[in-house]
Design a protein around this motif. Structure first.
Motif, PDB file in Angstrom:
ATOM      1  N   ARG A   1      41.138  43.211  45.739  1.00 29.53           N
ATOM      2  CA  ARG A   1      42.153  44.186  45.620  1.00 29.53           C
ATOM      3  C   ARG A   1      43.198  43.666  46.571  1.00 29.53           C
ATOM      4  O   ARG A   1      44.418  43.794  46.402  1.00 29.53           O
ATOM      5  CB  ARG A   1      41.823  45.535  46.148  1.00 29.53           C
ATOM      6  N   ILE A   2      42.784  43.219  47.732  1.00 30.97           N
ATOM      7  CA  ILE A   2      43.861  42.864  48.898  1.00 30.97           C
ATOM      8  C   ILE A   2      44.375  41.392  48.343  1.00 30.97           C
ATOM      9  O   ILE A   2      45.867  41.202  48.288  1.00 30.97           O
ATOM     10  CB  ILE A   2      43.088  42.277  50.251  1.00 30.97           C
ATOM     11  N   GLN A   3      43.603  40.607  47.875  1.00 29.70           N
ATOM     12  CA  GLN A   3      44.278  39.294  47.316  1.00 29.70           C
ATOM     13  C   GLN A   3      45.239  39.301  45.971  1.00 29.70           C
ATOM     14  O   GLN A   3      46.393  38.696  45.937  1.00 29.70           O
ATOM     15  CB  GLN A   3      43.088  38.322  46.972  1.00 29.70           C
ATOM     16  N   SER A   4      44.888  40.357  45.231  1.00 33.67           N
ATOM     17  CA  SER A   4      45.937  40.633  44.103  1.00 33.67           C
ATOM     18  C   SER A   4      47.158  41.239  44.490  1.00 33.67           C
ATOM     19  O   SER A   4      48.131  40.668  43.956  1.00 33.67           O
ATOM     20  CB  SER A   4      44.925  41.654  43.457  1.00 33.67           C
ATOM     21  N   GLU A   5      47.022  41.981  45.790  1.00 35.09           N
ATOM     22  CA  GLU A   5      48.544  42.185  46.181  1.00 35.09           C
ATOM     23  C   GLU A   5      49.179  40.904  46.894  1.00 35.09           C
ATOM     24  O   GLU A   5      50.471  40.780  46.605  1.00 35.09           O
ATOM     25  CB  GLU A   5      48.200  43.382  47.233  1.00 35.09           C
TER      26      GLU A   5
ATOM     27  N   HIS B   1      40.955  48.202  30.130  1.00 32.34           N
ATOM     28  CA  HIS B   1      42.042  49.189  30.617  1.00 32.34           C
ATOM     29  C   HIS B   1      41.581  50.581  31.040  1.00 32.34           C
ATOM     30  O   HIS B   1      42.160  50.825  32.115  1.00 32.34           O
ATOM     31  CB  HIS B   1      43.029  49.505  29.304  1.00 32.34           C
ATOM     32  N   THR B   2      40.469  51.085  30.422  1.00 32.11           N
ATOM     33  CA  THR B   2      40.304  52.674  30.888  1.00 32.11           C
ATOM     34  C   THR B   2      39.546  52.439  32.232  1.00 32.11           C
ATOM     35  O   THR B   2      39.763  53.197  33.032  1.00 32.11           O
ATOM     36  CB  THR B   2      39.239  52.893  29.775  1.00 32.11           C
ATOM     37  N   THR B   3      38.755  51.297  32.384  1.00 36.47           N
ATOM     38  CA  THR B   3      38.074  51.080  33.787  1.00 36.47           C
ATOM     39  C   THR B   3      39.092  50.895  34.684  1.00 36.47           C
ATOM     40  O   THR B   3      39.107  51.570  35.836  1.00 36.47           O
ATOM     41  CB  THR B   3      36.863  50.106  33.716  1.00 36.47           C
ATOM     42  N   VAL B   4      39.958  49.867  34.532  1.00 42.58           N
ATOM     43  CA  VAL B   4      41.086  49.816  35.779  1.00 42.58           C
ATOM     44  C   VAL B   4      42.029  50.976  35.928  1.00 42.58           C
ATOM     45  O   VAL B   4      41.958  51.299  37.023  1.00 42.58           O
ATOM     46  CB  VAL B   4      41.829  48.811  35.022  1.00 42.58           C
ATOM     47  N   THR B   5      42.224  51.791  34.928  1.00 46.54           N
ATOM     48  CA  THR B   5      42.883  53.072  35.121  1.00 46.54           C
ATOM     49  C   THR B   5      42.058  53.911  36.189  1.00 46.54           C
ATOM     50  O   THR B   5      42.602  54.671  37.033  1.00 46.54           O
ATOM     51  CB  THR B   5      43.099  53.970  33.755  1.00 46.54           C
TER      52      THR B   5
ATOM     53  N   PHE C   1      52.351  49.221  41.628  1.00 43.67           N
ATOM     54  CA  PHE C   1      50.994  49.598  41.795  1.00 43.67           C
ATOM     55  C   PHE C   1      50.066  48.871  40.428  1.00 43.67           C
ATOM     56  O   PHE C   1      49.120  48.277  40.549  1.00 43.67           O
ATOM     57  CB  PHE C   1      50.716  51.063  41.791  1.00 43.67           C
ATOM     58  N   ASP C   2      50.956  49.123  39.269  1.00 49.44           N
ATOM     59  CA  ASP C   2      50.076  48.601  38.116  1.00 49.44           C
ATOM     60  C   ASP C   2      49.952  47.118  37.867  1.00 49.44           C
ATOM     61  O   ASP C   2      49.030  46.516  37.550  1.00 49.44           O
ATOM     62  CB  ASP C   2      51.204  49.024  36.653  1.00 49.44           C
ATOM     63  N   GLN C   3      51.016  46.510  38.463  1.00 51.32           N
ATOM     64  CA  GLN C   3      51.054  44.976  38.500  1.00 51.32           C
ATOM     65  C   GLN C   3      49.867  44.309  39.509  1.00 51.32           C
ATOM     66  O   GLN C   3      49.204  43.466  39.193  1.00 51.32           O
ATOM     67  CB  GLN C   3      52.312  44.432  39.084  1.00 51.32           C
ATOM     68  N   ILE C   4      49.646  45.193  40.577  1.00 50.20           N
ATOM     69  CA  ILE C   4      48.626  44.654  41.484  1.00 50.20           C
ATOM     70  C   ILE C   4      47.414  44.932  40.650  1.00 50.20           C
ATOM     71  O   ILE C   4      46.424  44.100  40.735  1.00 50.20           O
ATOM     72  CB  ILE C   4      48.594  45.691  42.525  1.00 50.20           C
ATOM     73  N   TYR C   5      47.190  46.023  39.937  1.00 50.47           N
ATOM     74  CA  TYR C   5      45.818  46.153  39.223  1.00 50.47           C
ATOM     75  C   TYR C   5      45.818  45.331  38.062  1.00 50.47           C
ATOM     76  O   TYR C   5      44.704  44.951  37.288  1.00 50.47           O
ATOM     77  CB  TYR C   5      45.577  47.817  38.793  1.00 50.47           C
ATOM     78  N   GLU C   6      46.740  44.668  37.488  1.00 48.44           N
ATOM     79  CA  GLU C   6      46.627  43.796  36.463  1.00 48.44           C
ATOM     80  C   GLU C   6      45.703  42.456  37.122  1.00 48.44           C
ATOM     81  O   GLU C   6      45.175  41.848  36.233  1.00 48.44           O
ATOM     82  CB  GLU C   6      48.173  43.308  35.983  1.00 48.44           C
ATOM     83  N   GLY C   7      46.260  42.218  38.199  1.00 41.81           N
ATOM     84  CA  GLY C   7      45.340  41.168  38.754  1.00 41.81           C
ATOM     85  C   GLY C   7      43.944  41.375  38.984  1.00 41.81           C
ATOM     86  O   GLY C   7      43.169  40.574  38.747  1.00 41.81           O
ATOM     87  N   VAL C   8      43.778  42.753  39.462  1.00 48.66           N
ATOM     88  CA  VAL C   8      42.409  43.087  39.581  1.00 48.66           C
ATOM     89  C   VAL C   8      41.558  43.024  38.333  1.00 48.66           C
ATOM     90  O   VAL C   8      40.384  42.515  38.069  1.00 48.66           O
ATOM     91  CB  VAL C   8      42.330  44.454  40.257  1.00 48.66           C
ATOM     92  N   LYS C   9      42.339  43.413  37.212  1.00 48.82           N
ATOM     93  CA  LYS C   9      41.777  43.674  35.827  1.00 48.82           C
ATOM     94  C   LYS C   9      41.253  41.994  35.368  1.00 48.82           C
ATOM     95  O   LYS C   9      40.243  41.855  34.840  1.00 48.82           O
ATOM     96  CB  LYS C   9      42.771  44.192  34.829  1.00 48.82           C
TER      97      LYS C   9
END
Length: 491
Positions: A44-48, A73-77, A58-66
């Motif tokens: 999570r830290i590296q994705s940011e 998509h459901t799990t990431v949400t 925020f969505d773009q950060i979690y695109e990296g985590v995904k």
């Protein structure tokens, strides 16, 4: 022509609100524990970090985590929702700074979270001012936001915590600024973090931030309780518990007046482990005790109990012990003082056994400051009156001023907030596995710091020593003969 209104501007994170867990990255550590996903926090830290320098959400950060974790998509949400919920759990107000905000002031945050989410955090912290919030990635940091604001408002002062974004940046646009470090770990909190009492340190920090008094004296009263007296009694409680267990005691008898609040804390920390009782007592009542007081004491004190007090020489208990029916009298002091008065040279009863954390030392440990920090709301006990087998306390006339009593009420209010927070912060892990020698060292560290509290001495000491001197005089007069009744005259 636009008429400009004068406002103040405020940063949000670590200025108006803070996190119980101290740092943003600790949020991700909590998430990793709850999700059970190895290395989640680092991912999570590296994705940011990969997005820094560009405008991102925020969505773009979690695109990296995904992408890294191969999630759908459901799990990431659901993970994103978890992050927000954990943030909400951890939000605490920085009350001192929030009180500076007026309706119509402007909040500014360099953040990836949406305005709606940040406003929900502020609401959770109890923020109720009518203020607009401007959110961007680098508005303050790059100075992009200031010209737009200054086109419509005159800024009297900006308050924030970041030396560049909240200091250098507004200064470059002619804006007066103030930097706040209130969210930062303070020296006494650092002691506990370094001693691996992190949850207790976080609790103390949160209480420091969520309490505030405009009056400097009243704030000092709060801080003495929050940062010094509370940890002393926490660690002393842990040592007391261990001592009582070792002695196979089932009852803890907390002595008046010094243990008025300690009893409540101990019962909160260790519910249902011992029978705890508040024992109305004083040196006067023990040394001049009449038949009613002796009967009352024998009802309270038995071989299955340990008597607790903040500090004392134990002389009056030893002298009183001859009237007690118990075979052994175990006594626990935080500070055991020497029996160095002339009237204390009588032969004393051998049934007393003393246990303590600090002994004798007066050079750095000031027992009167410890007693002052734990004043009860009631006056000193004269004796007990037996009314149909109900023992009623009879007190001396209150000698403390209304001002002193108002400070004592604030001490109690603040200490009660500490006790209430114990269960919220889940410090149970600190209460089971510990080294007694480390606990004793911590008590001594905080007791030494408390002993340097010149403020408490200045506010309370005159009446404290006046009352103490009167008691000492009485005890000296009675050192060779024991009265069988209580003198009805006041000191």
């Amino acid at each position: 022509m636009i008429v400009k209104r004068t406002i103040n501007t405020f940063d949000v994170f670590d200025t108006l609100i803070a996190r119980r867990c101290v740092t943003p990255t600790n949020i991700f550590v909590i998430m990793e524990e709850r999700l059970g996903i190895p290395n989640f926090a680092n991912i999570r830290i590296q994705s940011e970090r990969d997005l820094l320098g560009a405008h991102y959400s925020f969505d773009q950060i979690y695109e990296g985590v995904k992408r890294v974790l191969g999630l759908d998509h459901t799990t990431v949400t659901s993970i994103m929702e978890l992050e927000i919920s954990i943030e909400l759990e951890n939000i605490i107000p920085i009350k001192e700074n929030i009180t500076k905000v007026r309706d119509g002031d402007l909040l500014i945050s360099d953040q990836y979270l949406s305005r709606e989410i940040i406003m929900s955090f502020l609401k959770a912290a109890g923020f109720d001012k009518q203020c607009a919030l401007i959110v961007s990635n680098y508005g303050k940091h790059h100075g992009e936001i200031w010209p737009a604001i200054l086109a419509r408002f005159d800024i009297e002062r900006h308050l924030g915590d970041n030396p560049h974004a909240d200091g250098y940046s507004p200064a470059q646009h002619g804006i007066d600024f103030e930097l706040t470090d209130r969210s930062q770990i303070q020296p006494v909190e650092k002691i506990l973090f370094e001693a691996q009492f992190s949850k207790l340190a976080s609790l103390m920090r949160a209480l420091r931030l969520t309490t505030w008094e405009e009056d400097n004296i009243r704030r000092r009263v709060q801080e003495t309780q929050l940062l010094l007296n509370f940890p002393i009694l926490i660690f002393s409680s842990m040592i007391l518990r261990k001592t009582a267990q070792h002695l196979n005691k089932s009852r803890i008898v907390f002595s008046a007046r010094d243990c008025f609040k300690w009893k409540i804390l101990f019962e909160t920390l260790f519910p249902n482990e011992f029978e705890c009782e508040y024992y109305y007592t004083s040196r006067y009542s023990k040394c001049l005790g009449d038949e009613d007081y002796i009967s009352y004491s024998n009802k309270i004190i038995s071989d299955d109990c340990i008597i607790v007090d903040l500090c004392g020489s134990g002389w009056s208990l030893e002298k009183f012990a001859q009237d007690l029916l118990c075979e052994t009298l175990d006594v626990f002091f935080i500070h055991k003082m020497p029996q160095n008065r002339d009237y204390m040279q009588d032969s004393l009863h051998p049934k007393c056994r003393f246990h303590h954390i600090v002994e004798n030392s007066f050079d750095v440990y000031k027992n009167h400051i410890l007693e002052i920090a734990n004043f009860a709301s009631h006056p000193m006990l004269r004796t007990m009156a037996n009314v149909k087998d109900v023992f009623c306390p009879i007190f001396f006339k209150e000698g403390r001023s209304d001002t002193e009593l108002s400070y004592i009420a604030l001490q109690h209010e603040t200490f009660d907030a500490c006790v209430d927070a114990v269960s919220q912060f889940g410090i149970d892990e600190h209460l089971t596995e510990f080294n007694v020698n480390i606990l004793c060292d911590l008590v001594k560290i905080f007791y030494r710091l408390l002993s340097q509290d010149v403020f408490s001495h200045t506010v309370y000491a005159a009446n404290f020593f006046k009352e103490n001197g009167e008691v000492e005089s009485k005890l000296a007069q009675l050192s060779k003969s024991r009265r069988t009744h209580v003198d009805s005259r006041p000191f």
